[in-house]
Structure formats: C-alpha cells, structure tokens
Design an enzyme around this catalytic site. Structure first.
Site, PDB file in Angstrom:
ATOM      1  N   ARG A  99     -25.192  15.504   8.185  1.00 57.78           N
ATOM      2  CA  ARG A  99     -24.802  16.490   7.177  1.00 57.78           C
ATOM      3  C   ARG A  99     -24.428  15.811   5.871  1.00 57.78           C
ATOM      4  O   ARG A  99     -24.818  16.260   4.798  1.00 57.78           O
ATOM      5  CB  ARG A  99     -23.629  17.356   7.672  1.00 57.78           C
ATOM      6  CG  ARG A  99     -23.322  18.494   6.687  1.00 57.78           C
ATOM      7  CD  ARG A  99     -22.125  19.329   7.112  1.00 57.78           C
ATOM      8  NE  ARG A  99     -22.053  20.561   6.338  1.00 57.78           N
ATOM      9  CZ  ARG A  99     -21.439  20.682   5.157  1.00 57.78           C
ATOM     10  NH1 ARG A  99     -20.851  19.629   4.603  1.00 57.78           N
ATOM     11  NH2 ARG A  99     -21.418  21.834   4.525  1.00 57.78           N
ATOM     12  N   CYS A 100     -23.656  14.734   5.943  1.00 56.66           N
ATOM     13  CA  CYS A 100     -23.257  14.022   4.732  1.00 56.66           C
ATOM     14  C   CYS A 100     -24.472  13.553   3.926  1.00 56.66           C
ATOM     15  O   CYS A 100     -24.436  13.524   2.694  1.00 56.66           O
ATOM     16  CB  CYS A 100     -22.410  12.799   5.084  1.00 56.66           C
ATOM     17  SG  CYS A 100     -20.723  13.169   5.599  1.00 56.66           S
ATOM     18  N   MET A 101     -25.546  13.168   4.626  1.00 54.41           N
ATOM     19  CA  MET A 101     -26.687  12.574   3.949  1.00 54.41           C
ATOM     20  C   MET A 101     -27.663  13.602   3.383  1.00 54.41           C
ATOM     21  O   MET A 101     -28.683  13.225   2.806  1.00 54.41           O
ATOM     22  CB  MET A 101     -27.446  11.645   4.912  1.00 54.41           C
ATOM     23  CG  MET A 101     -26.653  10.424   5.329  1.00 54.41           C
ATOM     24  SD  MET A 101     -27.634   9.232   6.274  1.00 54.41           S
ATOM     25  CE  MET A 101     -28.026  10.179   7.751  1.00 54.41           C
TER      26      MET A 101
END
Length: 406
Positions: A393-395
């Site tokens: 998700r962060c990426m």
C-alpha cells in the site's frame, strides 16, 4: 467522464490505474552516514529491490491494473523547456547548494535530456557531478556530498499524494527531506494532460513551509463519502483539521474519522497498523488498535468542523465507511511473531478488488490468517523492499478505482 479519468471512492473498489515509482539512483545514494537523515534504517541491495518492485508491478498488471510510473510521467512533462526550467528553479536554490553553485547545478540539469533531468531531480546531484568551482559549499564538501538531496522515499508513492473522489490532495510532508517529492507530483498533476481536468482539493500552491502537516499513508478512503485519517508522528491535528475543512468546503466528503495514533516509528502512519481488505473488513494490529481514541469529524453549519469522540475505533471505521458494522481481522499471533510481521508491514496490504489483496510473501502467518478469513492474497518478493519500512500500500498511489456497487 472517460474510462481513464481519475476517481477513487473506496480502498477496495476494483483497481484500474495505479501510480508507482521504481527505485533507482536515489536509493544507491543512501549511505551509513546519511541514512538517518534520509529516513532509512538500513541500506538496500538496490538491484534486488528493483527486481522485487518489478515483480510487484507484474502482479498488478496480471490483475488487469494499469501501472503508471512517476518518472515516466515527469519525463513527458519536462520535455516542455519552460516547465523544466520552472521545476529546476524551484528545486535548485541558493539554500540547497549555495549561491555560487546554484547556477552550475541548474546548468547541469537543464543541459540533460528530459529522462536524465528527471533522474537527477529524484536521484540528486553530487559535488563531483558539478565540479568544485568557487564558493564555500563546494570548497568544503567532499566529492560525494549532495548539492541536491536524493529522494529515496519517493518509492512510497502513497505519502506524497492521495486521490479522493475525482480530485487529489498533495501532502505537506512532515520531514524536510521529503518535501520535494510533493512538488514533483504537483508538477505532474498540473502539467500532464492525463490529469488536466482533475481538481486539486489541497496543495495546489507552491510554498516552502507547512506548520500543519499530513501524509497520504495516514489517509484511508474507507467509503464513498468518508475517510479515516491518522494523527501520527507525521500527521498533525492541525493538518487533519485543515485538510478536513478544505474537503468539506469542496463537497468531496461528508465525514472523517480522525484517529489518534501512538507517536512511534512502528505506527508511522495509519496504514502500518490497519488497511481495508474487503467492503466491510479491515486487517488490524490489535496491540496498537485496541485502545485507540477516534473522533468523528463532520462539517459544521456555517463553516469549520464539529468534533465528537467516537465510541470505538472499529465502530468509527464502520461509520466513516457508511456501514452498519465492520469486521476486524486480527492476527492471533504470539507477541514476538506479531511484532516482527507488523514491523515488516504485514498489515500494509493493497486491495485490488473486494477481498483480493497484494501482500509481502515474508509475512507468512498474517497471509494465512487473511486466507482463512476469505481474503485472496497475491504475494510479492520481500527481501529488500521491506527494509525501507513500507509495504504494497505504501508503494502505490491508486488513481482510478471502479465504484463499489450501491
């Protein structure tokens, strides 16, 4: 609205388009000396991290997701010489490299082809690349010291911008070393024809300093008209209130759950301890989520916001998502294993459609628990990328999701 017009009205609607950044030169420039300043705990094996990132993109494509890359969009934008000049003048200043080096750094960047210019804007510029010349900065600096700092955190595309409905918010980043990331996204969103008709709900203006900060990793689009936003070590209450006021005034959302997080690195953003995996389901890290205080934030007639403490975090998520109830998938792991997997972003999943997520393969126990709960898990290699403290998700920055059925 065309079938490529940006729109994100949930965390789990069928993902059609996502924005990524493949790690490159900027990660090669993390050293034991500067890694704390650049917000990294460890050095990455860059080539292996790139292979893992490529595998991530391949999984998304196999799931019929269009993958856009920041570096490619930015390259297309800076083919316009006027845009290139404006970007370079904003990023290369007297304060970044000293008055006597600024002209030579700008000349180096603008003398490159667009692709190499973008590589420098993200990867930085060293003294060696410019040459010493006159001036105090280049005289006292080593050859490998940076005159334009690299942006290794750009791989975490969720933080610098987030799409909410048909518009986007640009994050006033908490850490100085990340603020240029937001301006590069601003350049793409304001200059690239793909985003020409999309409103910027917040952050369209160029400014040097935001005392009120928020980052996209703290922002979950949990429902068609609702958000959950973490107040973390990176996102301030003033940042949440400022963003909420803008979104309410624009009519973008109706309700926001503000969540008071522990101010620790293990809970850097809300999406490190909870992500949505189905229309009514969230994977949570109970050690941190069981005692969170959450606040219902709604528009106040006449302007501003009304704030009321919510009964519980999970009930608050249901309220923000417009649901009667929400279910928590809580890994019942031993405390040591749970802590290890949460540190390796076990909860930082990316939903590609309801009940289907992408996760790191190394978090075996958590992935098995998701599977048992009826969630289809697609795993990606995860030897090097987790060293940056961010998961799928962060990426990723979703740009287009199909709306959920009414």
């Amino acid at each position: 609205m065309s079938d490529t017009t940006p729109s994100v009205r949930s965390e789990v609607g069928v993902l059609r388009t996502v924005l990524l950044h493949r790690p490159g030169t900027e990660v090669e420039r993390i050293t034991p000396t500067n890694m704390d300043q650049l917000l990294f705990d460890e050095l990455l094996w860059v080539e292996h991290a790139q292979l893992e990132h490529d595998a991530f993109a391949d999984v998304l494509r196999k799931l019929d997701v269009e993958v856009l890359y920041l570096e490619e969009l930015l390259t297309e934008v800076v083919t316009d010489e006027a845009v290139a000049r404006d970007v370079v003048q904003r990023h290369v200043t007297d304060r970044s490299c000293g008055p006597q080096a600024v002209g030579r750094v700008r000349e180096l960047l603008l003398g490159n082809e667009p692709r190499q210019l973008v590589e420098h804007l993200i990867g930085g510029v060293t003294v060696e690349e410019v040459g010493r010349g006159d001036g105090l900065v280049t005289t006292v600096s080593g050859q490998s010291e940076m005159l334009l700092e690299p942006l290794p955190n750009a791989v975490f595309m969720r933080d610098s911008s987030a799409w909410i409905g048909e518009g986007v918010v640009l994050s006033p980043m908490n850490r100085l070393v990340r603020r240029r990331e937001t301006d590069l996204l601003r350049t793409v969103y304001t200059r690239h024809p793909r985003f020409a008709d999309s409103p910027i709900w917040f952050g369209g203006e160029v400014t040097d300093w935001f005392p009120a900060t928020f980052e996209g990793g703290d922002l979950l689009v949990v429902g068609d008209r609702g958000l959950a936003i973490g107040m973390s070590e990176r996102t301030t209450p003033a940042g949440v209130e400022t963003l909420a006021t803008k979104l309410f005034d624009a009519g973008a959302v109706d309700r926001i759950l503000a969540v008071d997080l522990p101010k620790v690195r293990a809970a850097m953003h809300l999406d490190t301890i909870v992500t949505q995996v189905d229309v009514d389901a969230f994977i949570t890290y109970p050690t941190m989520t069981s005692n969170l205080t959450a606040y219902a934030v709604t528009p106040r007639p006449g302007g501003g916001v009304h704030v009321a403490e919510h009964a519980s975090f999970l009930q608050g998520l249901a309220w923000a998502a417009g649901l009667d109830h929400a279910r928590a998938i809580e890994p019942a792991l031993g405390s040591i294993r749970a802590e290890r997997e949460q540190w390796n972003d076990a909860n930082n999943t990316l939903a590609v459609q309801p009940g289907v997520v992408v996760a790191y393969e190394r978090n075996v126990a958590t992935n098995e628990i998701l599977d048992t709960a009826g969630i289809e898990v697609h795993t990606i290699p995860s030897y090097e990328l987790p060293r940056g403290r961010g998961g799928p998700r962060c990426m990723s920055c979703p740009v287009l999701r199909e709306p959920l059925p009414a």
